[in-house]
Motif scaffolding. Structure first.
Motif, PDB file in Angstrom:
ATOM      1  N   GLU A   1      -0.924  13.117   1.035  1.00  0.00           N
ATOM      2  CA  GLU A   1      -1.713  12.207   0.187  1.00  0.00           C
ATOM      3  C   GLU A   1      -0.782  11.164  -0.417  1.00  0.00           C
ATOM      4  O   GLU A   1       0.250  11.479  -0.969  1.00  0.00           O
ATOM      5  CB  GLU A   1      -2.447  13.016  -0.909  1.00  0.00           C
ATOM      6  CG  GLU A   1      -3.232  12.204  -1.906  1.00  0.00           C
ATOM      7  CD  GLU A   1      -4.185  11.169  -1.311  1.00  0.00           C
ATOM      8  OE1 GLU A   1      -5.075  11.539  -0.529  1.00  0.00           O
ATOM      9  OE2 GLU A   1      -4.015   9.967  -1.638  1.00  0.00           O
TER      10      GLU A   1
ATOM     11  N   GLY B   1      -4.559  12.291   4.039  1.00  0.00           N
ATOM     12  CA  GLY B   1      -5.468  11.651   3.093  1.00  0.00           C
ATOM     13  C   GLY B   1      -6.425  12.670   2.504  1.00  0.00           C
ATOM     14  O   GLY B   1      -7.644  12.509   2.566  1.00  0.00           O
TER      15      GLY B   1
ATOM     16  N   TYR C   1     -11.330  10.531  -8.226  1.00  0.00           N
ATOM     17  CA  TYR C   1     -11.504   9.731  -7.022  1.00  0.00           C
ATOM     18  C   TYR C   1     -11.714   8.257  -7.363  1.00  0.00           C
ATOM     19  O   TYR C   1     -11.111   7.366  -6.771  1.00  0.00           O
ATOM     20  CB  TYR C   1     -12.703  10.284  -6.262  1.00  0.00           C
ATOM     21  CG  TYR C   1     -12.683   9.930  -4.811  1.00  0.00           C
ATOM     22  CD1 TYR C   1     -11.990  10.705  -3.895  1.00  0.00           C
ATOM     23  CD2 TYR C   1     -13.352   8.804  -4.359  1.00  0.00           C
ATOM     24  CE1 TYR C   1     -11.960  10.373  -2.565  1.00  0.00           C
ATOM     25  CE2 TYR C   1     -13.330   8.463  -3.020  1.00  0.00           C
ATOM     26  CZ  TYR C   1     -12.640   9.258  -2.128  1.00  0.00           C
ATOM     27  OH  TYR C   1     -12.611   8.925  -0.810  1.00  0.00           O
TER      28      TYR C   1
ATOM     29  N   VAL D   1      -8.317   3.941  -0.432  1.00  0.00           N
ATOM     30  CA  VAL D   1      -9.257   5.037  -0.696  1.00  0.00           C
ATOM     31  C   VAL D   1     -10.560   4.782   0.069  1.00  0.00           C
ATOM     32  O   VAL D   1     -11.140   5.698   0.667  1.00  0.00           O
ATOM     33  CB  VAL D   1      -9.473   5.216  -2.210  1.00  0.00           C
ATOM     34  CG1 VAL D   1     -10.515   6.282  -2.489  1.00  0.00           C
ATOM     35  CG2 VAL D   1      -8.146   5.614  -2.866  1.00  0.00           C
TER      36      VAL D   1
ATOM     37  N   SER E   1     -15.895  13.048   0.145  1.00  0.00           N
ATOM     38  CA  SER E   1     -16.814  13.433   1.230  1.00  0.00           C
ATOM     39  C   SER E   1     -17.678  14.613   0.802  1.00  0.00           C
ATOM     40  O   SER E   1     -17.265  15.466   0.008  1.00  0.00           O
ATOM     41  CB  SER E   1     -16.014  13.826   2.468  1.00  0.00           C
ATOM     42  OG  SER E   1     -15.317  12.715   2.956  1.00  0.00           O
TER      43      SER E   1
ATOM     44  N   ASP F   1       3.189   8.340   2.678  1.00  0.00           N
ATOM     45  CA  ASP F   1       2.349   7.544   3.567  1.00  0.00           C
ATOM     46  C   ASP F   1       2.295   8.259   4.922  1.00  0.00           C
ATOM     47  O   ASP F   1       3.349   8.586   5.491  1.00  0.00           O
ATOM     48  CB  ASP F   1       2.990   6.151   3.714  1.00  0.00           C
ATOM     49  CG  ASP F   1       2.104   5.198   4.485  1.00  0.00           C
ATOM     50  OD1 ASP F   1       1.343   5.655   5.364  1.00  0.00           O
ATOM     51  OD2 ASP F   1       2.179   3.992   4.208  1.00  0.00           O
ATOM     52  N   ALA F   2       1.090   8.493   5.417  1.00  0.00           N
ATOM     53  CA  ALA F   2       0.939   9.207   6.690  1.00  0.00           C
ATOM     54  C   ALA F   2       1.664   8.485   7.834  1.00  0.00           C
ATOM     55  O   ALA F   2       2.033   9.113   8.831  1.00  0.00           O
ATOM     56  CB  ALA F   2      -0.538   9.371   7.025  1.00  0.00           C
TER      57      ALA F   2
HETATM   58  C1  LIG Z   1     -11.658   7.904   2.338  1.00  0.00           C
HETATM   59  S1  LIG Z   1     -10.567   8.790   1.218  1.00  0.00           S
HETATM   60  C2  LIG Z   1     -10.879  10.471   1.799  1.00  0.00           C
HETATM   61  C3  LIG Z   1     -10.431  11.539   0.826  1.00  0.00           C
HETATM   62  C4  LIG Z   1     -10.898  12.955   1.174  1.00  0.00           C
HETATM   63  N1  LIG Z   1     -10.328  13.420   2.427  1.00  0.00           N
HETATM   64  C5  LIG Z   1     -12.412  12.972   1.277  1.00  0.00           C
HETATM   65  O1  LIG Z   1     -12.897  13.058   2.416  1.00  0.00           O
HETATM   66  O2  LIG Z   1     -13.074  12.894   0.242  1.00  0.00           O
HETATM   67  C6  LIG Z   1      -8.970   8.382   1.877  1.00  0.00           C
HETATM   68  C7  LIG Z   1      -7.804   9.132   1.233  1.00  0.00           C
HETATM   69  O3  LIG Z   1      -6.633   8.859   2.004  1.00  0.00           O
HETATM   70  C8  LIG Z   1      -5.568   8.465   1.160  1.00  0.00           C
HETATM   71  N2  LIG Z   1      -4.739   7.545   1.982  1.00  0.00           N
HETATM   72  C9  LIG Z   1      -5.103   6.312   2.428  1.00  0.00           C
HETATM   73  N3  LIG Z   1      -4.123   5.786   3.199  1.00  0.00           N
HETATM   74  C10 LIG Z   1      -3.149   6.734   3.258  1.00  0.00           C
HETATM   75  C11 LIG Z   1      -1.905   6.799   3.921  1.00  0.00           C
HETATM   76  N4  LIG Z   1      -1.468   5.780   4.668  1.00  0.00           N
HETATM   77  N5  LIG Z   1      -1.156   7.910   3.776  1.00  0.00           N
HETATM   78  C12 LIG Z   1      -1.591   8.958   3.024  1.00  0.00           C
HETATM   79  N6  LIG Z   1      -2.765   8.962   2.361  1.00  0.00           N
HETATM   80  C13 LIG Z   1      -3.547   7.865   2.476  1.00  0.00           C
HETATM   81  C14 LIG Z   1      -6.228   7.813  -0.049  1.00  0.00           C
HETATM   82  O4  LIG Z   1      -5.389   7.835  -1.194  1.00  0.00           O
HETATM   83  C15 LIG Z   1      -7.490   8.682  -0.190  1.00  0.00           C
HETATM   84  O5  LIG Z   1      -7.250   9.822  -0.977  1.00  0.00           O
END
Ligand SMILES: C[S@@+](CC[C@H](N)C(=O)[O-])C[C@H]1O[C@@H](n2cnc3c(N)ncnc32)[C@H](O)[C@@H]1O
Length: 199
Positions: free
Chosen positions: A73, A49, A9, A20, A26, A95-96
């Motif tokens: 992801e 994500g 992470y 991130v 979490s 990318d989402a």
């Molecule tokens: C705040 S972290 C949360 C990770 C996990 N769900 C947790 O709760 O521990 C955000 C995650 O979303 C991914 N992420 C951020 N923007 C994104 C996007 N536009 N599309 C896909 N993944 C994304 C990041 O790489 C990261 O792994």
């Protein structure tokens, strides 16, 4: 939480701190809150994500089948880790915001979407694209769950209104770093959201 999760992470955070957006995965307390409405009857679930998978694990514990999960992801290393960890799920490294152009399901559509995305750091245009993509892949009556470290829903009311989405607060936990709140987003009138299946 395993030490190697924290390391994976932190490495992802060092590569793209704004994407991130937190320095630790979490907690199980937040994961329980995020997944409290889910169970074996939810059917397919879309996770955005997914990171190292704390919400994925919580969904499994609630009886959601791994083969019913689509995990999105952006980070390549985290996507690889998710593939190793949840081999029966579908992991998409993307990318989402591109979901809008990528129908994920024939039928049935997802019963829920769980988002780990840092909406406070995502520009409104991109948030709009993400919401449109999610709700084109979630069936009527399904919901999207998001969390925030802020004091209110991280998505602008104007964007929610534009897509006929309604938000309700699910709860809050102090047992997360930092403390976090969870919101449920549902769609009121499906027709207003662009849906390529009916285009
Ligand atoms: C705040 S972290 C949360 C990770 C996990 N769900 C947790 O709760 O521990 C955000 C995650 O979303 C991914 N992420 C951020 N923007 C994104 C996007 N536009 N599309 C896909 N993944 C994304 C990041 O790489 C990261 O792994």
């Amino acid at each position: 939480m395993a030490a190697n999760d924290t390391l994976s992470y932190l490495m992802a955070w060092a590569t793209a701190p704004l994407k991130v957006a937190s320095i630790a995965p979490s907690s199980s307390s937040l994961a329980k809150l995020m997944t409290q409405d889910l169970g074996p009857d939810t059917g397919p679930v879309l996770e955005l994500g997914a990171g190292t998978g704390p919400f994925t694990r919580a969904m499994l514990a609630r009886g959601v089948r791994e083969s019913d999960m689509t995990l999105i992801e952006f980070n390549a290393d985290l996507a690889h880790l998710l593939r190793c960890r949840f081999p029966k799920s579908r992991v998409l490294e993307m990318d989402a915001a591109e979901l809008r152009c990528k129908p994920l399901y024939e039928t049935p559509l997802a019963g829920a979407a769980i988002s780990g995305l840092p909406f406070l750091a995502i520009p409104p245009r991109q948030t709009l694209a993400i919401l449109e993509g999610v709700f084109a892949n979630v069936r009527a009556g399904g919901a999207m769950y998001i969390f925030t470290y802020g004091f209110r829903c991280p998505i602008d009311q104007s964007l929610l209104d534009r897509l006929d989405l309604e938000v309700t607060r699910v709860g809050h936990t102090f047992r997360n770093l930092p403390p976090a709140a969870v919101y449920r987003i549902t769609r009121m009138k499906p027709a207003k959201i662009y849906d390529w299946r009916f285009a």
